[in-house]
Design a protein around this motif. Structure first.
Motif, PDB file in Angstrom:
ATOM      1  N   TRP A 141       0.815  -1.213   0.000  1.00 54.13           N
ATOM      2  CA  TRP A 141       0.000   0.000   0.000  1.00 54.13           C
ATOM      3  C   TRP A 141       0.852   1.268   0.000  1.00 54.13           C
ATOM      4  CZ3 TRP A 141      -2.737   2.054   4.953  1.00 54.13           C
ATOM      5  CH2 TRP A 141      -3.562   3.139   4.631  1.00 54.13           C
ATOM      6  N   ALA A 154      -1.536  -8.375   0.691  1.00 52.49           N
ATOM      7  CA  ALA A 154      -1.179  -9.291   1.778  1.00 52.49           C
ATOM      8  C   ALA A 154       0.315  -9.584   1.752  1.00 52.49           C
ATOM      9  CB  ALA A 154      -1.968 -10.594   1.647  1.00 52.49           C
ATOM     10  N   ILE A 172      -2.182  -4.039   5.842  1.00 54.20           N
ATOM     11  CA  ILE A 172      -3.514  -3.907   5.269  1.00 54.20           C
ATOM     12  C   ILE A 172      -3.517  -4.754   4.001  1.00 54.20           C
ATOM     13  CG2 ILE A 172      -5.251  -2.330   4.373  1.00 54.20           C
ATOM     14  CD1 ILE A 172      -4.629  -1.923   7.315  1.00 54.20           C
ATOM     15  N   THR A 173      -4.452  -5.683   3.893  1.00 60.51           N
ATOM     16  CA  THR A 173      -4.380  -6.678   2.825  1.00 60.51           C
ATOM     17  C   THR A 173      -5.150  -6.326   1.557  1.00 60.51           C
ATOM     18  OG1 THR A 173      -6.249  -7.908   3.750  1.00 60.51           O
ATOM     19  CG2 THR A 173      -4.046  -8.507   4.525  1.00 60.51           C
ATOM     20  N   SER A 174      -6.093  -5.367   1.649  1.00 62.72           N
ATOM     21  CA  SER A 174      -6.914  -5.060   0.467  1.00 62.72           C
ATOM     22  C   SER A 174      -7.562  -3.686   0.613  1.00 62.72           C
ATOM     23  CB  SER A 174      -8.006  -6.117   0.284  1.00 62.72           C
ATOM     24  OG  SER A 174      -8.948  -6.042   1.349  1.00 62.72           O
ATOM     25  N   LYS A 175      -8.067  -3.172  -0.495  1.00 64.74           N
ATOM     26  CA  LYS A 175      -8.813  -1.912  -0.453  1.00 64.74           C
ATOM     27  C   LYS A 175     -10.098  -2.089   0.348  1.00 64.74           C
ATOM     28  CE  LYS A 175      -8.652  -1.252  -4.978  1.00 64.74           C
ATOM     29  NZ  LYS A 175      -8.874  -0.620  -6.309  1.00 64.74           N
ATOM     30  N   ASP A 176     -10.685  -3.290   0.297  1.00 64.23           N
ATOM     31  CA  ASP A 176     -11.901  -3.558   1.081  1.00 64.23           C
ATOM     32  C   ASP A 176     -11.627  -3.417   2.571  1.00 64.23           C
ATOM     33  OD1 ASP A 176     -13.391  -4.030  -1.183  1.00 64.23           O
ATOM     34  OD2 ASP A 176     -13.152  -6.210  -1.110  1.00 64.23           O
ATOM     35  N   GLU A 177     -10.447  -3.842   3.015  1.00 60.65           N
ATOM     36  CA  GLU A 177     -10.104  -3.727   4.428  1.00 60.65           C
ATOM     37  C   GLU A 177      -9.999  -2.262   4.844  1.00 60.65           C
ATOM     38  OE1 GLU A 177      -6.728  -5.170   7.677  1.00 60.65           O
ATOM     39  OE2 GLU A 177      -6.656  -5.927   5.614  1.00 60.65           O
ATOM     40  N   GLU A 180     -13.609  -1.265   5.298  1.00 66.34           N
ATOM     41  CA  GLU A 180     -14.227  -1.924   6.448  1.00 66.34           C
ATOM     42  C   GLU A 180     -13.741  -1.340   7.771  1.00 66.34           C
ATOM     43  OE1 GLU A 180     -13.167  -5.963   5.871  1.00 66.34           O
ATOM     44  OE2 GLU A 180     -14.525  -6.270   4.168  1.00 66.34           O
ATOM     45  N   LYS A 181     -12.464  -0.970   7.843  1.00 63.63           N
ATOM     46  CA  LYS A 181     -11.897  -0.437   9.081  1.00 63.63           C
ATOM     47  C   LYS A 181     -11.992   1.084   9.152  1.00 63.63           C
ATOM     48  CE  LYS A 181      -8.698  -4.255   9.978  1.00 63.63           C
ATOM     49  NZ  LYS A 181      -7.285  -4.656  10.205  1.00 63.63           N
TER      50      LYS A 181
END
Length: 261
Positions: A141, A154, A172-177, A180-181
């Protein structure tokens, strides 16, 4: 000049600058006597301390430590990108020398960041060497202002500044994470894996020793440490393992840390 903190060409640097009063790399507005803790004639503000540590055990080592008080007024950080060489193409940045990138923001210090790989040259169908201007793909990232340069991935940790101006470390493993956070970062840069978390070393002992670059945070987040170990120089500085790098961060006051390179 902080030469050992800026010794190779990489696509990104995280530059440290003081708002309103600029201290450029290698330039002092007021000359000060040379000392073990101040390279050349560079005058550092009180919130930034540099130390060059020389050791002979467990092997010859030259270690460079920059300690930054993150609560100091007027302190700011900037992620300075290399140019995007192909627009919507596969390359994310072109390699650039850290000194050149640091000059763009009149930084007082800069350190290379982000894991990356050279892209294949379509003309030769081979990957070129590490050359300034070479096209590279970043792992992990990396964000600069509103620009997502490289998405979370990841296996790669990052350091970022959140919306409340606090520095954070983690994977942070993804844009979705991110969504979500609810993470809203003013900037982010990636490294390789985390080597220190809550004061515990995360990596195994190893005989693999290289030049290393790392960043770390104290438990309260008020101390930000940049650490560079020279390596591959027999009899002068022979490098460290990741485990040894983590222990150097602990020694410097850190609770969490990342191997940037």
């Amino acid at each position: 000049m902080l030469r050992k903190l800026m010794h190779r060409g990489f696509p990104w640097v995280m530059a440290l600058a003081l708002a309103h009063v600029h201290f450029c790399i290698g330039f002092a507005q007021e000359k000060t006597p040379k000392s073990e803790k101040t390279p050349g004639n560079l005058r550092l503000p009180e919130c930034v301390a540099y130390e060059h540590v020389v050791r002979q055990e467990p092997r010859p080592l030259h270690i460079h430590v920059l300690k930054i008080d993150t609560q100091a007024p007027g302190l700011s950080f900037a992620v300075v990108p290399g140019d995007d060489p192909d627009g919507d193409g596969p390359a994310e940045v072109a390699l650039a020398h850290p000194k050149d990138l640091a000059k763009k923001v009149d930084a007082i210090a800069a350190i290379n960041t982000a894991a990356w790989a050279m892209l294949t040259d379509p003309k030769t169908n081979k990957k070129p060497g590490y050359i300034v201007g070479g096209a590279a793909d970043i792992s992990g990232w990396v964000a600069h202002a509103d620009r997502l340069v490289s998405p979370p991935q990841a296996g790669y940790w990052s350091v970022w500044m959140d919306a409340s101006n606090r520095l954070r470390l983690g994977m942070i493993t993804s844009k979705d994470e991110l969504v979500e956070k609810g993470i809203q970062a003013k900037w982010a840069v990636s490294g390789f894996r985390g080597i220190l978390q809550d004061g515990q070393v995360l990596v195994e002992a190893s005989q693999v020793r290289h030049p290393r670059t790392a960043v770390g945070l104290s438990k309260d987040g008020n101390l930000f440490v940049w650490l560079v170990v020279d390596g591959r120089q027999q009899g002068y500085s022979e490098g460290v393992s990741e485990e040894e790098l983590a222990k150097l961060l602990i020694e410097s006051g850190c609770s969490d840390g990342i191997n940037l390179d």
